[in-house]
Design a protein around this motif. Structure first.
Motif, PDB file in Angstrom:
ATOM      1  N   ILE A 344      16.614  -3.177   9.637  1.00 21.79           N
ATOM      2  CA  ILE A 344      15.282  -3.794   9.669  1.00 21.79           C
ATOM      3  C   ILE A 344      14.278  -2.690   9.984  1.00 21.79           C
ATOM      4  O   ILE A 344      14.407  -1.990  11.002  1.00 21.79           O
ATOM      5  N   ARG A 345      13.315  -2.522   9.121  1.00 21.28           N
ATOM      6  CA  ARG A 345      12.282  -1.519   9.373  1.00 21.28           C
ATOM      7  C   ARG A 345      10.912  -2.155   9.183  1.00 21.28           C
ATOM      8  O   ARG A 345      10.656  -2.798   8.163  1.00 21.28           O
ATOM      9  N   THR A 346      10.049  -1.994  10.158  1.00 18.77           N
ATOM     10  CA  THR A 346       8.674  -2.492  10.028  1.00 18.77           C
ATOM     11  C   THR A 346       7.687  -1.359  10.287  1.00 18.77           C
ATOM     12  O   THR A 346       7.968  -0.445  11.069  1.00 18.77           O
ATOM     13  N   ARG A 347       6.562  -1.438   9.606  1.00 19.74           N
ATOM     14  CA  ARG A 347       5.446  -0.515   9.837  1.00 19.74           C
ATOM     15  C   ARG A 347       4.162  -1.334   9.806  1.00 19.74           C
ATOM     16  O   ARG A 347       4.059  -2.315   9.045  1.00 19.74           O
ATOM     17  N   LEU A 348       3.193  -0.929  10.604  1.00 19.86           N
ATOM     18  CA  LEU A 348       1.927  -1.660  10.664  1.00 19.86           C
ATOM     19  C   LEU A 348       0.792  -0.642  10.725  1.00 19.86           C
ATOM     20  O   LEU A 348       0.687   0.110  11.700  1.00 19.86           O
ATOM     21  N   ASN A 349      -0.009  -0.604   9.669  1.00 19.84           N
ATOM     22  CA  ASN A 349      -1.112   0.354   9.594  1.00 19.84           C
ATOM     23  C   ASN A 349      -2.460  -0.350   9.586  1.00 19.84           C
ATOM     24  O   ASN A 349      -2.565  -1.509   9.165  1.00 19.84           O
ATOM     25  N   VAL A 350      -3.483   0.370  10.020  1.00 21.07           N
ATOM     26  CA  VAL A 350      -4.857  -0.139   9.932  1.00 21.07           C
ATOM     27  C   VAL A 350      -5.671   0.757   9.012  1.00 21.07           C
ATOM     28  O   VAL A 350      -5.400   1.952   8.904  1.00 21.07           O
ATOM     29  N   VAL A 351      -6.660   0.155   8.357  1.00 20.29           N
ATOM     30  CA  VAL A 351      -7.584   0.884   7.499  1.00 20.29           C
ATOM     31  C   VAL A 351      -9.003   0.592   7.986  1.00 20.29           C
ATOM     32  O   VAL A 351      -9.501  -0.519   7.818  1.00 20.29           O
ATOM     33  N   PRO A 352      -9.669   1.559   8.637  1.00 17.58           N
ATOM     34  CA  PRO A 352     -11.032   1.324   9.128  1.00 17.58           C
ATOM     35  C   PRO A 352     -12.047   1.316   7.991  1.00 17.58           C
ATOM     36  O   PRO A 352     -12.048   2.235   7.160  1.00 17.58           O
ATOM     37  N   LEU A 353     -12.883   0.295   7.953  1.00 22.30           N
ATOM     38  CA  LEU A 353     -13.874   0.145   6.881  1.00 22.30           C
ATOM     39  C   LEU A 353     -15.208  -0.322   7.477  1.00 22.30           C
ATOM     40  O   LEU A 353     -15.288  -0.657   8.657  1.00 22.30           O
ATOM     41  N   ASN A 354     -16.246  -0.368   6.628  1.00 24.17           N
ATOM     42  CA  ASN A 354     -17.554  -0.876   7.073  1.00 24.17           C
ATOM     43  C   ASN A 354     -17.579  -2.401   6.960  1.00 24.17           C
ATOM     44  O   ASN A 354     -18.308  -2.978   6.141  1.00 24.17           O
ATOM     45  N   ILE A 355     -16.768  -3.010   7.788  1.00 29.43           N
ATOM     46  CA  ILE A 355     -16.696  -4.483   7.795  1.00 29.43           C
ATOM     47  C   ILE A 355     -16.915  -4.971   9.217  1.00 29.43           C
ATOM     48  O   ILE A 355     -16.824  -4.189  10.163  1.00 29.43           O
TER      49      ILE A 355
END
Lengths: 710, 180
Positions: A344-355
């Motif tokens: 089981i492999r999980t990854r969690l990324n964020v993408v910063p935007l003008n929101i």
């Protein structure tokens, strides 16, 4: 308030003269009569002497800075008392934020000239009436220098980075690549979900005023104590000089858990103009300036043997955030706990935007996450030529698949079997596009989920009064969950007295530390504190002291000393849809949900909450979507005509019920039914649409233009 | 035109006459809530899209946020506060409580006023978009769930109390049929 709710039997008929236990008995809402006769008071309903009104001005650009604000026309407008912008606003503490996510830039209102998303509040116009405030706001001239904005979300965005790990580390069990290579059947697909809004029917509204040194607030929120604490930090006041109260809250669904712009701006206005000030956000401002659920893009990889045994689960998710505030949309929670697998492999990324900042909307993480994982499971069943229900039965873990910890109570299989039986799943032809009724294509689908549960530290004070009644005080809040009625029942049973001897006081930060109406854990956490205080009080009363006697108890130590274990609620959801291939319209005909949510305090209200949760899931599947304009960066559908959720005619027959379940590490056996109803529904409907049409929908919502056939 | 023109009006609310001086921009909703303290009517959108502000004006359902107070002068306005008779809940109010046709309660006043309107409209023989046969000589058909869902769809409920709302309106309809 009428505190004599009706006691109902299994058919909904009233029973009279019933005594304890109160827990487990269906009862109508304590405040039900007030709510149907217009007497229940919400934050915008409380009269205040000398009240002034604030109207918000929001940024029309999505990135850049303010070059000038010309208030002359506004100040000349009838009734206007003043204008607050970044040049005259009280300074606030830049470190203020939340315990989970650290300093929060969205609290830094009117502190500088910078604009990082369309809809960011840039000024507040205060006037004698709200029409005058609004007219003044429309005359305020704000000039900007615009910079290029970035609202283009993709998992490969150059600014993508790992999310905070406060909700647990990535899963790295086994060798995912090796197990996928050894699998007889592999699914490797990506799923996307749009930004969504909570859309509580009551727009955010607050009134603030100063009473000597004490800052008073009446605010529509889900966390009177937590918000008072945030407000105190933000304005550099001791918590004892801040008091936040509210009687009724018109829904929250996550959007009112944090300190909102309405209360920050009302506080600034009362500090500057020395009048009580009410700031009622318009519906458009609720969309533009209060937080949303982020867009997600999720790659799911599943590998299985021919018999359906899972070898590999890979779940890599990315979600958007603003540059101002951290958040964790924990899409990968379920992949770590629902099914057994060698890797089981999980990854969690964020993408910063003008929101605008993103934050909790009912079932954060699990609602979009289950859509991806449970759609992929259906695709796996399809490729295995297997009943998707059987696939889920074959991968039941003995212990936490990643953690190795024991489960406290795990009734997922019971939800699956009870749901399947009620729905009539047996005998389903699993091949797609086989059922027709005239021009309509008919299909069925299912999905399941787990939902993390715990309890959070809270304190309660109970007073044994001279007249034989008990005053139970806790800084809880009822946002429509039924918490007030449930806590009343819990108190009656914990004190071993009848319903009528309990006086419950909630909705006031001054009562003491308490968890929020959030995480599906409000009533669970508050109930524990009431049980603890009742236990301590009854012990004191044994010696026959002079009344009144008060006891305050706090659950921090008890909760923190629990062993580490896997604690979850579970559900199984079954859906039947009818699809019109000529118009692309999907009509949900039936939804059946079975839920293991621990001990049920009030079956009437828990059914309502689960049913309502499923309806939100239906809306997420078919309707809800924030649409942003690429040129302006602003949301274009910031009203209910553009942002759709289910109306009455969209909602079919729904059968939501619970299975026998009990959480052994909670004194009341409770888990929490608040959010799990919303999870798994979108996948069940998407899987049913595939079954009806043969087309997979890996992008929500399942809009008409995505379904229509040539 | 000045932005601050005012008018003197009389509003008849739940049988009581209120004499008011209102900003001409004042909506009926704000006149109810702010000037005459009928806080039961709620502002969910101020745009005519959610139905939380629904009241009865001369017996018809209207969204009071899209009705100017000056335009309601002389009309009979019934709000949720006026539905109970002598403090006794109407059958539809009682059914909302008993069947849990509400959660947060913010849309409830509008739902109830709308439900009272629906019952009257149906009793008067008005069809809806889902009424199968519109020919004038059709016998009166009792309300069914599809009719209630359709007719109540102008009132949004984010808590998702719709199934219980439908049951409550059907019970109230039955009750009214019996009373007729």
């Amino acid at each position: 308030m009428n505190t004599h709710p009706q006691v109902l039997d299994g058919t909904g008929a009233e029973i009279s003269g019933l005594s304890a236990p109160a827990i487990g008995t269906p009862r109508t809402r304590v405040e039900g009569r007030d709510k149907v006769s217009g007497k229940a008071r919400y934050a915008g309903d409380i009269p205040i002497e000398r009240l002034a009104h604030g109207a918000v001005v929001t940024a029309t650009i999505a990135s850049g800075r303010i070059t000038a604000i010309d208030p002359s026309a506004t100040l000349a407008s009838p009734g206007v008392i003043g204008v607050i912008d970044h040049r005259n606003a009280p300074r606030v503490d830049p470190e203020a934020g939340s315990p989970f996510f650290g300093p929060d830039g969205q609290l830094q209102l009117l502190q500088d000239d910078q604009i990082a998303h369309g809809g960011w509040p840039v000024a507040l116009v205060v006037a004698e009436t709200h029409e005058q405030a609004r007219a003044g706001a429309e005359r305020l001239r704000v000039s900007y220098v615009e910079q290029p904005h970035d609202i283009a979300f993709s998992p490969g965005h150059p600014a993508a980075r790992p999310a905070l790990s406060a909700f647990g580390p990535d899963a790295n069990k086994g060798d995912l690549d090796a197990e996928l290579a050894a699998s007889a059947v592999v699914v490797d697909e990506s799923y996307t979900t749009p930004a969504q809004h909570a859309c509580a029917m009551e727009p955010h509204v607050a009134t603030a005023w100063l009473e000597g040194a004490v800052l008073r607030g009446i605010d529509s929120n889900q966390a009177p104590y937590g918000i008072a604490a945030q407000l105190a930090t933000l304005f550099g006041k001791p918590l004892s000089d801040v008091r936040v109260q509210v009687e009724q809250v018109g829904g929250g669904f996550g959007s009112k858990t944090g300190l909102g712009p309405q209360l920050i701006l009302a506080t600034m206005a009362t500090m500057l103009f020395h009048r009580p000030v009410r700031v009622a956000l318009t519906r458009e401002e609720v969309f533009l300036a209060t937080s949303a659920r982020p867009r997600t893009d999720q790659r799911v990889r599943l590998g299985a043997d021919r018999d359906g045994r899972l070898r590999a689960i890979g779940h890599e998710a990315a979600f958007e955030i603003s540059g101002k505030s951290e958040f964790i949309e924990n899409c990968v929670e379920i992949a770590k706990t629902l099914y057994a697998a060698d890797a089981i492999r999980t990854r969690l990324n964020v993408v910063p935007l003008n929101i605008l900042p993103v934050a909790s909307v009912r079932a954060p993480g699990t609602a979009p996450g289950s859509f991806a994982l449970e759609s992929a499971m259906d695709e796996l069943a399809e490729r295995l030529d297997m009943d998707p229900l059987d696939l889920r039965r074959r991968n039941e873990p003995e212990v936490g698949p990643v953690s190795g910890l024991p489960f406290t109570s795990r009734n997922f299989q019971l939800c699956l079997s009870e749901g399947a039986r009620q729905f009539g799943w047996a005998g389903r032809d699993h091949r797609p596009r086989r059922r027709r009724e005239g021009h309509l294509l008919i299909g069925t689908g299912m999905a399941g989920t787990s939902f993390f549960t715990t309890a959070f530290p809270s304190s309660a004070t109970i007073t044994a009064e001279q007249d034989g009644t008990f005053t139970v005080a806790i800084a809880a809040i009822d946002i429509g969950t039924g918490a007030r009625t449930a806590l009343h029942a819990i108190a009656a049973d914990a004190l071993r007295v009848g319903w009528d001897r309990i006086r419950l006081r909630i909705g006031d930060s001054a009562i003491g530390p308490a968890w929020q109406a959030g995480g599906s854990l409000g009533t669970t956490s508050w109930g524990w504190a009431i049980v603890a205080a009742a236990r301590d009080l009854l012990e004191q009363l044994e010696s026959g002291p002079a009344l009144p006697v008060s006891v305050t108890s706090d659950t921090t130590e008890e909760i923190m000393s629990r062993p580490h274990r896997e604690r979850h609620s579970y559900s199984a959801v079954f859906a039947e849809v009818a699809v019109d291939p000529a118009t692309g319209e999907v009509r949900v005909r039936r939804l059946v949900g079975r839920f293991a949510v621990g001990r049920v305090v009030n079956p009437l209200m828990v059914r309502s909450q689960l049913t309502g949760g499923m309806i939100m899931g239906l809306s997420i599947a078919l309707q809800e979507e924030v649409v942003r304009d690429e040129v302006s960066g602003r949301q274009v559908n910031a009203d209910f005509a553009g942002y759709h959720f289910a109306a009455n005619a969209d909602v079919p027959f729904i059968d939501a019920d619970f299975v026998e379940d009990h959480e052994p590490d909670d004194p009341l056996g409770m888990k929490g039914p608040g959010e799990i109803g919303t999870v798994a529904v979108a996948a069940a409907i998407a899987n049913a649409v595939w079954h009806a049409t043969g087309k997979r929908h890996r992008e929500l919502p399942i809009r008409l233009d995505r379904v229509i056939e040539d | 035109m000045t932005n601050d023109a005012r008018s003197e009006i009389s509003l008849h609310i739940n049988g009581t006459t209120h004499r008011l001086t209102v900003d001409n921009r004042r909506t009926l909703l704000d006149a109810l809530r702010e000037d005459t303290r009928h806080i039961g009517s709620k502002k969910g959108c101020d745009f005519g899209q959610c139905g939380a502000c629904t009241v009865l004006v001369n017996g018809r359902r209207v969204v009071s946020c899209l009705t100017l107070a000056v335009a309601a002068e002389g009309a009979e306005v019934i709000t949720v506060e006026g539905l109970a008779v002598n403090d006794e809940l109407r059958p539809v109010q009682e059914a909302f409580v008993r069947l849990d046709g509400l959660q947060c309660g913010f849309c409830t006043s509008g739902q109830l006023c709308s439900a009272v309107g629906v019952l009257a409209e149906h009793a008067a023989g008005w069809p809806s978009a889902v009424t199968p046969d519109l020919s004038p000589d059709q016998p009166h058909r009792p309300l069914d769930a599809d009719e209630v869902r359709e007719r109540m769809s102008g009132n949004l409920c984010r808590c998702g109390a719709y199934p219980s709302i439908v049951r409550a309106v059907l019970e109230a309809a039955e009750c009214e049929e019996v009373n007729r």
